[in-house]
Every structure is written in C-alpha cells, then in structure tokens.
Design a protein around this motif. Structure first.
Motif, PDB file in Angstrom:
ATOM      1  N   GLY A  19       0.599  -1.469   0.084  1.00 42.56           N
ATOM      2  CA  GLY A  19      -0.022   0.505   0.205  1.00 42.56           C
ATOM      3  C   GLY A  19       0.647   1.370   0.052  1.00 42.56           C
ATOM      4  O   GLY A  19       0.049   2.041   0.088  1.00 42.56           O
ATOM      5  N   GLY A  20       1.559   1.252   0.170  1.00 40.82           N
ATOM      6  CA  GLY A  20       3.186   2.188   0.312  1.00 40.82           C
ATOM      7  C   GLY A  20       3.778   2.151  -1.091  1.00 40.82           C
ATOM      8  O   GLY A  20       3.418   1.290  -1.895  1.00 40.82           O
ATOM      9  N   THR A  21       5.220   2.899  -1.103  1.00 47.13           N
ATOM     10  CA  THR A  21       5.231   3.616  -2.481  1.00 47.13           C
ATOM     11  C   THR A  21       7.230   3.013  -1.529  1.00 47.13           C
ATOM     12  O   THR A  21       7.809   3.419  -1.128  1.00 47.13           O
ATOM     13  CB  THR A  21       5.323   4.517  -3.090  1.00 47.13           C
ATOM     14  OG1 THR A  21       4.580   5.179  -3.540  1.00 47.13           O
ATOM     15  CG2 THR A  21       6.698   4.966  -3.852  1.00 47.13           C
ATOM     16  N   GLN A  22       7.921   1.972  -2.545  1.00 46.54           N
ATOM     17  CA  GLN A  22       9.194   1.796  -2.254  1.00 46.54           C
ATOM     18  C   GLN A  22       9.874   2.550  -3.769  1.00 46.54           C
ATOM     19  O   GLN A  22      10.210   2.288  -5.001  1.00 46.54           O
ATOM     20  CB  GLN A  22       9.225   0.563  -2.100  1.00 46.54           C
ATOM     21  CG  GLN A  22      11.361   0.204  -2.476  1.00 46.54           C
ATOM     22  CD  GLN A  22      11.669   0.867  -1.193  1.00 46.54           C
ATOM     23  OE1 GLN A  22      11.880   0.062  -0.137  1.00 46.54           O
ATOM     24  NE2 GLN A  22      12.180   1.816  -1.293  1.00 46.54           N
ATOM     25  N   VAL A  49       7.585   5.269   1.443  1.00 44.02           N
ATOM     26  CA  VAL A  49       7.195   5.760   2.309  1.00 44.02           C
ATOM     27  C   VAL A  49       5.958   4.752   2.386  1.00 44.02           C
ATOM     28  O   VAL A  49       5.063   4.093   1.607  1.00 44.02           O
ATOM     29  CB  VAL A  49       6.523   6.739   1.251  1.00 44.02           C
ATOM     30  CG1 VAL A  49       5.394   7.681   1.686  1.00 44.02           C
ATOM     31  CG2 VAL A  49       7.823   7.764   0.590  1.00 44.02           C
ATOM     32  N   PRO A  50       4.847   5.144   3.813  1.00 50.95           N
ATOM     33  CA  PRO A  50       4.202   4.082   4.106  1.00 50.95           C
ATOM     34  C   PRO A  50       2.760   4.531   3.688  1.00 50.95           C
ATOM     35  O   PRO A  50       3.149   5.042   2.815  1.00 50.95           O
ATOM     36  CB  PRO A  50       3.849   3.404   5.291  1.00 50.95           C
ATOM     37  CG  PRO A  50       4.205   5.097   5.880  1.00 50.95           C
ATOM     38  CD  PRO A  50       5.564   5.414   4.916  1.00 50.95           C
ATOM     39  N   PRO A  51       1.906   3.587   3.770  1.00 44.98           N
ATOM     40  CA  PRO A  51       0.126   4.291   2.943  1.00 44.98           C
ATOM     41  C   PRO A  51      -0.269   5.553   4.180  1.00 44.98           C
ATOM     42  O   PRO A  51      -0.947   6.177   2.873  1.00 44.98           O
ATOM     43  CB  PRO A  51      -0.330   3.182   2.946  1.00 44.98           C
ATOM     44  CG  PRO A  51       0.251   1.495   3.810  1.00 44.98           C
ATOM     45  CD  PRO A  51       1.545   2.057   3.765  1.00 44.98           C
ATOM     46  N   GLN A  52       0.269   5.740   4.844  1.00 44.79           N
ATOM     47  CA  GLN A  52      -0.387   6.835   5.514  1.00 44.79           C
ATOM     48  C   GLN A  52       0.411   7.992   4.563  1.00 44.79           C
ATOM     49  O   GLN A  52       0.426   9.137   6.399  1.00 44.79           O
ATOM     50  CB  GLN A  52      -0.034   6.628   7.253  1.00 44.79           C
ATOM     51  CG  GLN A  52      -0.568   4.997   7.680  1.00 44.79           C
ATOM     52  CD  GLN A  52       0.114   4.279   7.695  1.00 44.79           C
ATOM     53  OE1 GLN A  52       1.155   3.783   7.223  1.00 44.79           O
ATOM     54  NE2 GLN A  52       0.411   2.851   8.391  1.00 44.79           N
ATOM     55  N   ALA A  63       4.823  -0.089   7.012  1.00 44.60           N
ATOM     56  CA  ALA A  63       3.454  -0.205   5.829  1.00 44.60           C
ATOM     57  C   ALA A  63       2.513  -0.036   7.644  1.00 44.60           C
ATOM     58  O   ALA A  63       1.873   0.450   7.280  1.00 44.60           O
ATOM     59  CB  ALA A  63       3.279  -1.083   5.020  1.00 44.60           C
ATOM     60  N   GLU A  64       2.311  -1.292   7.928  1.00 42.98           N
ATOM     61  CA  GLU A  64       1.230  -1.160   9.555  1.00 42.98           C
ATOM     62  C   GLU A  64       1.963  -0.350  10.097  1.00 42.98           C
ATOM     63  O   GLU A  64       1.092   0.353  10.796  1.00 42.98           O
ATOM     64  CB  GLU A  64       1.737  -2.787   9.963  1.00 42.98           C
ATOM     65  CG  GLU A  64       0.711  -2.960  10.872  1.00 42.98           C
ATOM     66  CD  GLU A  64       1.402  -4.435  12.029  1.00 42.98           C
ATOM     67  OE1 GLU A  64       0.988  -4.480  13.243  1.00 42.98           O
ATOM     68  OE2 GLU A  64       1.526  -4.855  11.477  1.00 42.98           O
ATOM     69  N   LEU A  65       2.729   0.264  10.646  1.00 45.66           N
ATOM     70  CA  LEU A  65       3.926   1.033  11.615  1.00 45.66           C
ATOM     71  C   LEU A  65       3.317   2.795  11.221  1.00 45.66           C
ATOM     72  O   LEU A  65       3.820   3.440  12.155  1.00 45.66           O
ATOM     73  CB  LEU A  65       4.681   0.853  12.140  1.00 45.66           C
ATOM     74  CG  LEU A  65       4.940  -0.730  13.191  1.00 45.66           C
ATOM     75  CD1 LEU A  65       6.055  -1.209  13.107  1.00 45.66           C
ATOM     76  CD2 LEU A  65       4.104  -0.795  14.398  1.00 45.66           C
ATOM     77  N   ARG A  76      10.031  -2.334  15.517  1.00 50.98           N
ATOM     78  CA  ARG A  76       8.699  -2.280  16.322  1.00 50.98           C
ATOM     79  C   ARG A  76       9.199  -1.735  17.670  1.00 50.98           C
ATOM     80  O   ARG A  76       8.471  -0.306  17.742  1.00 50.98           O
ATOM     81  CB  ARG A  76       7.854  -3.403  17.353  1.00 50.98           C
ATOM     82  CG  ARG A  76       7.918  -4.076  15.883  1.00 50.98           C
ATOM     83  CD  ARG A  76       6.259  -5.150  17.050  1.00 50.98           C
ATOM     84  NE  ARG A  76       5.659  -6.262  15.764  1.00 50.98           N
ATOM     85  CZ  ARG A  76       4.401  -6.080  15.573  1.00 50.98           C
ATOM     86  NH1 ARG A  76       3.744  -4.807  15.847  1.00 50.98           N
ATOM     87  NH2 ARG A  76       3.946  -6.654  14.296  1.00 50.98           N
ATOM     88  N   TRP A  77      10.979  -1.493  17.905  1.00 51.89           N
ATOM     89  CA  TRP A  77      11.042  -0.729  19.065  1.00 51.89           C
ATOM     90  C   TRP A  77      11.424   0.971  18.737  1.00 51.89           C
ATOM     91  O   TRP A  77      11.848   1.467  20.208  1.00 51.89           O
ATOM     92  CB  TRP A  77      13.011  -1.924  19.185  1.00 51.89           C
ATOM     93  CG  TRP A  77      13.852  -1.101  20.681  1.00 51.89           C
ATOM     94  CD1 TRP A  77      13.267  -1.695  22.075  1.00 51.89           C
ATOM     95  CD2 TRP A  77      14.654   0.129  20.487  1.00 51.89           C
ATOM     96  NE1 TRP A  77      14.810  -1.207  22.634  1.00 51.89           N
ATOM     97  CE2 TRP A  77      15.272   0.141  21.861  1.00 51.89           C
ATOM     98  CE3 TRP A  77      14.541   1.036  19.624  1.00 51.89           C
ATOM     99  CZ2 TRP A  77      16.423   0.912  21.981  1.00 51.89           C
ATOM    100  CZ3 TRP A  77      15.824   1.777  19.699  1.00 51.89           C
ATOM    101  CH2 TRP A  77      16.122   1.738  21.016  1.00 51.89           C
ATOM    102  N   HIS A  78      11.584   1.319  17.267  1.00 48.74           N
ATOM    103  CA  HIS A  78      11.702   2.121  17.953  1.00 48.74           C
ATOM    104  C   HIS A  78      10.255   3.141  17.481  1.00 48.74           C
ATOM    105  O   HIS A  78      10.484   3.851  17.506  1.00 48.74           O
ATOM    106  CB  HIS A  78      12.765   1.815  15.643  1.00 48.74           C
ATOM    107  CG  HIS A  78      13.929   1.925  15.568  1.00 48.74           C
ATOM    108  ND1 HIS A  78      14.456   3.317  16.353  1.00 48.74           N
ATOM    109  CD2 HIS A  78      14.378   1.154  15.310  1.00 48.74           C
ATOM    110  CE1 HIS A  78      16.204   2.807  15.955  1.00 48.74           C
ATOM    111  NE2 HIS A  78      15.892   1.619  15.584  1.00 48.74           N
ATOM    112  N   ALA A  79       9.347   2.095  16.598  1.00 48.25           N
ATOM    113  CA  ALA A  79       7.911   2.872  16.504  1.00 48.25           C
ATOM    114  C   ALA A  79       7.618   3.311  17.909  1.00 48.25           C
ATOM    115  O   ALA A  79       6.890   4.884  18.355  1.00 48.25           O
ATOM    116  CB  ALA A  79       7.067   1.603  15.653  1.00 48.25           C
ATOM    117  N   GLN A  80       8.769   1.866  18.845  1.00 54.19           N
ATOM    118  CA  GLN A  80       7.712   2.723  20.254  1.00 54.19           C
ATOM    119  C   GLN A  80       8.284   4.682  20.810  1.00 54.19           C
ATOM    120  O   GLN A  80       7.976   4.847  21.115  1.00 54.19           O
ATOM    121  CB  GLN A  80       7.826   1.694  21.434  1.00 54.19           C
ATOM    122  CG  GLN A  80       6.807   0.597  20.856  1.00 54.19           C
ATOM    123  CD  GLN A  80       7.712  -0.748  21.833  1.00 54.19           C
ATOM    124  OE1 GLN A  80       8.664  -0.468  22.875  1.00 54.19           O
ATOM    125  NE2 GLN A  80       6.262  -2.254  21.908  1.00 54.19           N
TER     126      GLN A  80
END
Length: 277
Positions: free
Chosen positions: A11-14, A34-37, A70-72, A270-274
């Motif tokens: 859903g994003g763009t590489q 760039v993620p879909p958000q 993309a999820e995060l 996940r560690w970075h996203a937190q």
C-alpha cells in the motif's frame, strides 16, 4: 532529486532516487519507503545505514522491512555507503576500503577528503533533502544499521542525541579504532593521529562523555567477525561504565548476513516505533 524508480508495495511506495551531493562531490543514490499513511503527513522517519560492500539496494532487496513499516507508518530511508563515480579514489581490490566502505566518517586525508564525507552527508545534507521532499516529521527520527552501518548509526546518534529519539544496530563495529578490519581504513581516511579517530568510534565517544539514552543491539553468536571485527563486549563495558542503557541480545547460531538481519528486523522496527510515537 531525480526519481530512478517507484513501486507500490504493501500500500506504500518503495522509491529509489538520486541527487547531487555537495558533501561527497558526486551523485548519490538512496532508497525511501513511504508507507500508505503518507496522505496524513508528518510521519516518523527511520534511517538504515548499510555495511561494507553494500549499496542502498541490499536492505531494500533482503531486509524485509516494508510490511511492518507500512503497518506502523514508518518512512524508511536507506542511503548508499560511500561516494561513487569514476573520479572517486578507490582501491578496487580492497573490500574494506574505498567505494562501498565509507565508514561514515568525514575523511581528512588526500585524496579521500574531497569525496569521503559520509558523516556530513548522512547527518546534515541528506536529511535536508528528505525533509523537503517526503512527508516526514523530522522531530521523530530514529537510526539503525548493520555492521559498518551499525557503527555509523551509533556514532551519529551519540553526536546528535537531540536529533534522534532512538538508535539500534545489527552486529555493529563497536570499537573501530582497534578492530582489524577498520583500523587500516581509519588510518587512510583520517591520518596517523589516532586521537582524531575517537570522533568516529562508539566506545571512544562514550569514554569521552558522549551520551545517548538507550541502545538496542542484536549480535549473532556464529558471526565470523565477532571477536576481532565487532567486539560487542567492549561496547557493553563502555555503556555500563557510562550508565547508558544497552540491550545486547546475543542470538544463538546466527551469522553476519541478511538471514540474521531479516530475522530480527521486525523487533527493531517495533522498538523504534514505540519511541518515535
């Protein structure tokens, strides 16, 4: 900035891009996911610095980061590891020096000082371009990397603690001033005065008073470079002495390749996203 390619993924763009670098006096290629958000804008950005012999493409092809990014909602920036071009001085038969082996330093010795200014490129020049061209929140930056790139990530974070909220590494070269596979490169890039090397050595920077709140490191126990090249025990000792919170995970049976990196990539994201929010 010129676009080389863009592909839809999760859903994003590489994308892969090229821009002229004043720091390195050449065209530099880099990848950005760039993620879909993206439509929401102001997304956290995570820098990934690659290791010896790599380009922007190694982690893009084998790192397996896009699904979770993309999820995060993470923007992932993957720069090249050195200047490129026919005019750039090199040792073609030496994989530990020259093209593909910039070591994220600003070289001071001729003929390398004109091009090998990767620290300035990563810490100063490329972030300005990313901020101008992509939907990122530069107040929410993290940095991580592998091997030589792990060394680059930790040293840049230590010198810029107000810029980065998080820093992690896969099998970083922890003490390059004494490591057998980085010491010769430091001498050629930075000169014979080893005191000047301390600005690009994680253990030395910590000894000299540089601080970062916490570090997260994964290291394979079957890594053939573990004892001479990487020296995680010395990073652990330096962090303990400085009271820096280091999580060092010794991963049984894992080596130095992207089989290792891809296995634990999601843990790092996940560690970075937190910490980036």
């Amino acid at each position: 900035m010129k676009t080389i390619s863009t592909d839809k993924c999760y859903g994003g763009t590489q994308g892969v891009y090229v821009s002229r670098s004043e720091a390195c006096d050449c065209d530099m290629t880099f990848a950005v996911f760039v993620p879909p958000q993206a439509a929401e804008g102001n997304l956290p950005v995570l820098w990934y610095l690659s290791g010896l012999t790599c380009t922007h493409a190694n982690v893009m092809d084998k790192g397996e980061y896009r699904r979770l990014a993309a999820e995060l909602g993470l923007v992932i920036v993957c720069p090249d590891t050195s200047p490129r071009g026919d005019h750039v001085p090199d040792e073609a038969d030496n994989w530990q020096f020259g093209k593909g082996a910039g070591f994220y330093v600003d070289a001071t010795q001729p003929p390398y000082a004109a091009n090998y200014r990767m620290c300035s490129y990563i810490a100063e020049e490329l972030p300005k371009l990313i901020a101008a061209e992509f939907p990122v929140d530069m107040d929410r930056q993290g940095i991580f990397g592998h091997s030589m790139g792990g060394h680059g990530a930790i040293t840049i974070a230590l010198k810029n603690p107000d810029r980065f909220r998080s820093c992690s590494a896969f099998a970083p070269i922890s003490h390059p001033s004494v490591s057998g596979w980085s010491k010769p490169a430091f001498r050629k890039y930075l000169g014979a005065d080893e005191k000047t090397w301390r600005a690009y050595d994680a253990c030395s920077l910590i000894e000299d008073g540089y601080r970062f709140p916490e570090l997260f490191v994964d290291q394979g126990t079957a890594d053939s470079f573990l004892e001479d090249g990487l020296r995680p025990a010395e990073l652990k000792a330096a962090c303990e002495a400085a009271e820096i919170n280091l999580t060092l995970r010794m991963q049984e049976g894992y080596g130095h390749s992207y089989f290792f990196i891809s296995t634990f990539m999601e843990d790092h994201l996940r560690w970075h996203a937190q910490r980036l929010g």
